[in-house]
Design a protein around this motif. Structure first.
Motif, PDB file in Angstrom:
ATOM      1  N   GLU A  59     -11.817   2.590   0.568  1.00  0.00           N
ATOM      2  CA  GLU A  59     -10.606   1.838   1.202  1.00  0.00           C
ATOM      3  C   GLU A  59     -10.707   0.209   0.870  1.00  0.00           C
ATOM      4  OE1 GLU A  59     -11.484   1.973   5.579  1.00  0.00           O
ATOM      5  OE2 GLU A  59     -11.539   4.205   5.630  1.00  0.00           O
ATOM      6  N   GLU A  60     -12.126  -0.207   0.720  1.00  0.00           N
ATOM      7  CA  GLU A  60     -12.171  -1.577   0.345  1.00  0.00           C
ATOM      8  C   GLU A  60     -11.818  -1.691  -1.212  1.00  0.00           C
ATOM      9  OE1 GLU A  60     -13.471  -4.443   1.545  1.00  0.00           O
ATOM     10  OE2 GLU A  60     -13.919  -3.582   3.590  1.00  0.00           O
ATOM     11  N   ILE A  61     -11.967  -0.763  -2.082  1.00  0.00           N
ATOM     12  CA  ILE A  61     -11.279  -0.679  -3.556  1.00  0.00           C
ATOM     13  C   ILE A  61      -9.933  -0.780  -3.355  1.00  0.00           C
ATOM     14  CG2 ILE A  61     -11.424   0.427  -5.517  1.00  0.00           C
ATOM     15  CD1 ILE A  61     -14.703   1.213  -4.857  1.00  0.00           C
ATOM     16  N   GLU A  62      -9.265   0.271  -2.706  1.00  0.00           N
ATOM     17  CA  GLU A  62      -7.893   0.377  -2.626  1.00  0.00           C
ATOM     18  C   GLU A  62      -7.403  -0.760  -2.206  1.00  0.00           C
ATOM     19  OE1 GLU A  62      -4.469   2.958  -0.329  1.00  0.00           O
ATOM     20  OE2 GLU A  62      -6.387   3.669  -0.573  1.00  0.00           O
ATOM     21  N   ARG A  63      -7.758  -1.619  -1.022  1.00  0.00           N
ATOM     22  CA  ARG A  63      -7.248  -2.895  -0.650  1.00  0.00           C
ATOM     23  C   ARG A  63      -7.308  -3.933  -1.569  1.00  0.00           C
ATOM     24  NH1 ARG A  63     -10.696  -3.549   3.489  1.00  0.00           N
ATOM     25  NH2 ARG A  63      -9.499  -2.208   4.630  1.00  0.00           N
ATOM     26  N   TYR A  64      -8.504  -4.219  -2.572  1.00  0.00           N
ATOM     27  CA  TYR A  64      -8.471  -4.903  -3.382  1.00  0.00           C
ATOM     28  C   TYR A  64      -7.537  -4.784  -4.603  1.00  0.00           C
ATOM     29  CZ  TYR A  64     -10.535  -7.780  -7.377  1.00  0.00           C
ATOM     30  OH  TYR A  64     -10.787  -8.553  -8.326  1.00  0.00           O
ATOM     31  N   ILE A  65      -7.490  -3.393  -4.957  1.00  0.00           N
ATOM     32  CA  ILE A  65      -6.573  -3.362  -6.230  1.00  0.00           C
ATOM     33  C   ILE A  65      -4.924  -3.527  -5.619  1.00  0.00           C
ATOM     34  CG2 ILE A  65      -5.240  -1.255  -7.420  1.00  0.00           C
ATOM     35  CD1 ILE A  65      -8.270   0.027  -7.730  1.00  0.00           C
ATOM     36  N   ARG A  66      -4.622  -3.035  -4.441  1.00  0.00           N
ATOM     37  CA  ARG A  66      -3.326  -3.372  -3.937  1.00  0.00           C
ATOM     38  C   ARG A  66      -3.180  -4.999  -3.941  1.00  0.00           C
ATOM     39  NH1 ARG A  66      -0.006  -0.097  -1.596  1.00  0.00           N
ATOM     40  NH2 ARG A  66      -1.592   1.272  -1.000  1.00  0.00           N
ATOM     41  N   THR A  67      -4.240  -5.796  -3.670  1.00  0.00           N
ATOM     42  CA  THR A  67      -3.973  -7.177  -3.105  1.00  0.00           C
ATOM     43  C   THR A  67      -3.926  -7.830  -4.679  1.00  0.00           C
ATOM     44  OG1 THR A  67      -5.001  -7.199  -1.183  1.00  0.00           O
ATOM     45  CG2 THR A  67      -4.878  -9.220  -2.304  1.00  0.00           C
ATOM     46  N   GLU A  68      -4.898  -7.443  -5.508  1.00  0.00           N
ATOM     47  CA  GLU A  68      -5.090  -8.170  -6.832  1.00  0.00           C
ATOM     48  C   GLU A  68      -4.286  -7.897  -7.681  1.00  0.00           C
ATOM     49  OE1 GLU A  68      -6.854 -11.116  -6.958  1.00  0.00           O
ATOM     50  OE2 GLU A  68      -7.097 -10.764  -5.003  1.00  0.00           O
ATOM     51  N   PHE A  69      -3.717  -6.648  -7.989  1.00  0.00           N
ATOM     52  CA  PHE A  69      -3.145  -5.948  -9.215  1.00  0.00           C
ATOM     53  C   PHE A  69      -1.715  -5.589  -8.562  1.00  0.00           C
ATOM     54  CE2 PHE A  69      -7.694  -4.574 -10.065  1.00  0.00           C
ATOM     55  CZ  PHE A  69      -8.137  -5.791 -10.604  1.00  0.00           C
ATOM     56  N   GLU A  74       2.974   2.545  -4.360  1.00  0.00           N
ATOM     57  CA  GLU A  74       2.404   3.989  -4.434  1.00  0.00           C
ATOM     58  C   GLU A  74       0.986   3.985  -4.918  1.00  0.00           C
ATOM     59  OE1 GLU A  74       4.212   7.281  -6.217  1.00  0.00           O
ATOM     60  OE2 GLU A  74       6.186   6.480  -5.894  1.00  0.00           O
ATOM     61  N   LEU A  75       0.087   3.965  -4.040  1.00  0.00           N
ATOM     62  CA  LEU A  75      -1.301   3.993  -4.457  1.00  0.00           C
ATOM     63  C   LEU A  75      -1.986   4.922  -3.416  1.00  0.00           C
ATOM     64  CD1 LEU A  75      -3.623   2.868  -6.051  1.00  0.00           C
ATOM     65  CD2 LEU A  75      -3.972   0.955  -4.657  1.00  0.00           C
ATOM     66  N   ALA A  76      -2.783   5.984  -4.160  1.00  0.00           N
ATOM     67  CA  ALA A  76      -3.609   7.022  -3.367  1.00  0.00           C
ATOM     68  C   ALA A  76      -4.796   6.954  -3.747  1.00  0.00           C
ATOM     69  CB  ALA A  76      -2.754   8.317  -3.123  1.00  0.00           C
ATOM     70  N   ALA A  77      -5.649   7.660  -3.105  1.00  0.00           N
ATOM     71  CA  ALA A  77      -7.028   7.499  -3.717  1.00  0.00           C
ATOM     72  C   ALA A  77      -7.098   8.274  -5.012  1.00  0.00           C
ATOM     73  CB  ALA A  77      -7.887   8.472  -2.649  1.00  0.00           C
ATOM     74  N   ASP A  78      -6.125   9.347  -5.371  1.00  0.00           N
ATOM     75  CA  ASP A  78      -6.205   9.929  -6.467  1.00  0.00           C
ATOM     76  C   ASP A  78      -4.979   9.390  -7.716  1.00  0.00           C
ATOM     77  OD1 ASP A  78      -4.183  10.848  -5.175  1.00  0.00           O
ATOM     78  OD2 ASP A  78      -4.687  13.037  -5.712  1.00  0.00           O
ATOM     79  N   SER A  79      -4.349   8.278  -7.368  1.00  0.00           N
ATOM     80  CA  SER A  79      -3.287   7.817  -8.210  1.00  0.00           C
ATOM     81  C   SER A  79      -4.203   7.290  -9.624  1.00  0.00           C
ATOM     82  CB  SER A  79      -2.650   6.503  -7.896  1.00  0.00           C
ATOM     83  OG  SER A  79      -2.193   6.653  -6.558  1.00  0.00           O
ATOM     84  N   PRO A  80      -3.409   7.876 -10.698  1.00  0.00           N
ATOM     85  CA  PRO A  80      -4.133   7.475 -12.098  1.00  0.00           C
ATOM     86  C   PRO A  80      -4.065   5.960 -12.661  1.00  0.00           C
ATOM     87  CG  PRO A  80      -1.887   8.424 -12.266  1.00  0.00           C
ATOM     88  CD  PRO A  80      -2.281   8.438 -10.753  1.00  0.00           C
ATOM     89  N   LEU A  81      -4.980   5.197 -12.187  1.00  0.00           N
ATOM     90  CA  LEU A  81      -4.711   3.719 -12.316  1.00  0.00           C
ATOM     91  C   LEU A  81      -4.817   3.321 -13.960  1.00  0.00           C
ATOM     92  CD1 LEU A  81      -7.566   2.737  -9.675  1.00  0.00           C
ATOM     93  CD2 LEU A  81      -5.126   2.773  -9.578  1.00  0.00           C
ATOM     94  N   LEU A  82      -5.628   4.302 -14.731  1.00  0.00           N
ATOM     95  CA  LEU A  82      -5.570   3.809 -16.277  1.00  0.00           C
ATOM     96  C   LEU A  82      -4.318   4.332 -16.617  1.00  0.00           C
ATOM     97  CD1 LEU A  82      -9.291   5.148 -16.983  1.00  0.00           C
ATOM     98  CD2 LEU A  82      -8.243   2.599 -16.890  1.00  0.00           C
ATOM     99  N   GLU A  83      -3.740   5.488 -16.329  1.00  0.00           N
ATOM    100  CA  GLU A  83      -2.514   6.264 -16.796  1.00  0.00           C
ATOM    101  C   GLU A  83      -1.402   5.173 -16.438  1.00  0.00           C
ATOM    102  OE1 GLU A  83       0.020   9.922 -15.965  1.00  0.00           O
ATOM    103  OE2 GLU A  83      -2.266  10.440 -16.266  1.00  0.00           O
ATOM    104  N   TRP A  84      -1.376   4.666 -15.222  1.00  0.00           N
ATOM    105  CA  TRP A  84      -0.210   3.890 -14.724  1.00  0.00           C
ATOM    106  C   TRP A  84      -0.151   2.298 -15.240  1.00  0.00           C
ATOM    107  CZ3 TRP A  84       0.482   5.081  -8.881  1.00  0.00           C
ATOM    108  CH2 TRP A  84       0.847   6.582  -8.796  1.00  0.00           C
ATOM    109  N   GLY A  85      -1.392   2.050 -16.018  1.00  0.00           N
ATOM    110  CA  GLY A  85      -1.523   0.453 -16.293  1.00  0.00           C
ATOM    111  C   GLY A  85      -1.939  -0.353 -15.304  1.00  0.00           C
ATOM    112  N   VAL A  86      -2.332  -0.034 -14.002  1.00  0.00           N
ATOM    113  CA  VAL A  86      -2.932  -0.831 -13.157  1.00  0.00           C
ATOM    114  C   VAL A  86      -4.053  -1.451 -13.500  1.00  0.00           C
ATOM    115  CG1 VAL A  86      -3.743  -0.690 -10.626  1.00  0.00           C
ATOM    116  CG2 VAL A  86      -1.642   0.501 -11.338  1.00  0.00           C
TER     117      VAL A  86
END
Length: 90
Positions: free
Chosen positions: A8-18, A26-38
């Motif tokens: 939860e904390e990591i998802e919040r950080y990624i959503r806020t910062e990136f 769109e961001l779920a626990a299994d969203s491909p962060l590297l593949e999407w370039g996040v």
């Protein structure tokens, strides 16, 4: 460290910062962060600094592999493994 709490904390950080804090992004626990370039090299560096500050998780050079940053769940598993025993999110 509870992996679900970390996720939860990591998802919040990624959503806020990136993702500019966009709650509709769109961001779920299994969203491909590297593949999407996040996550790119700069954002991984920022995320690693956050993990150290927030969870006291010491991410070493051997931990900087794609499988640990594939998605939020992967990062949360990394934190659960590296955070000191008994560490909890505030």
């Amino acid at each position: 460290m509870d992996q679900a709490v970390a996720a939860e904390e990591i998802e919040r950080y990624i959503r806020t910062e990136f993702l500019d804090g966009d709650p509709s992004a769109e961001l779920a626990a299994d969203s491909p962060l590297l593949e999407w370039g996040v996550l790119n090299s700069m954002n991984i560096t920022r995320l690693v600094a956050f993990l150290g500050e927030r969870f006291d998780a010491e991410v070493g050079p051997g931990d900087l592999v794609p499988s640990n940053f594939r998605d939020v769940d992967s990062v949360a598993r990394l934190v659960a493994r590296l955070a000191p025993e008994g560490a909890e999110a505030d």
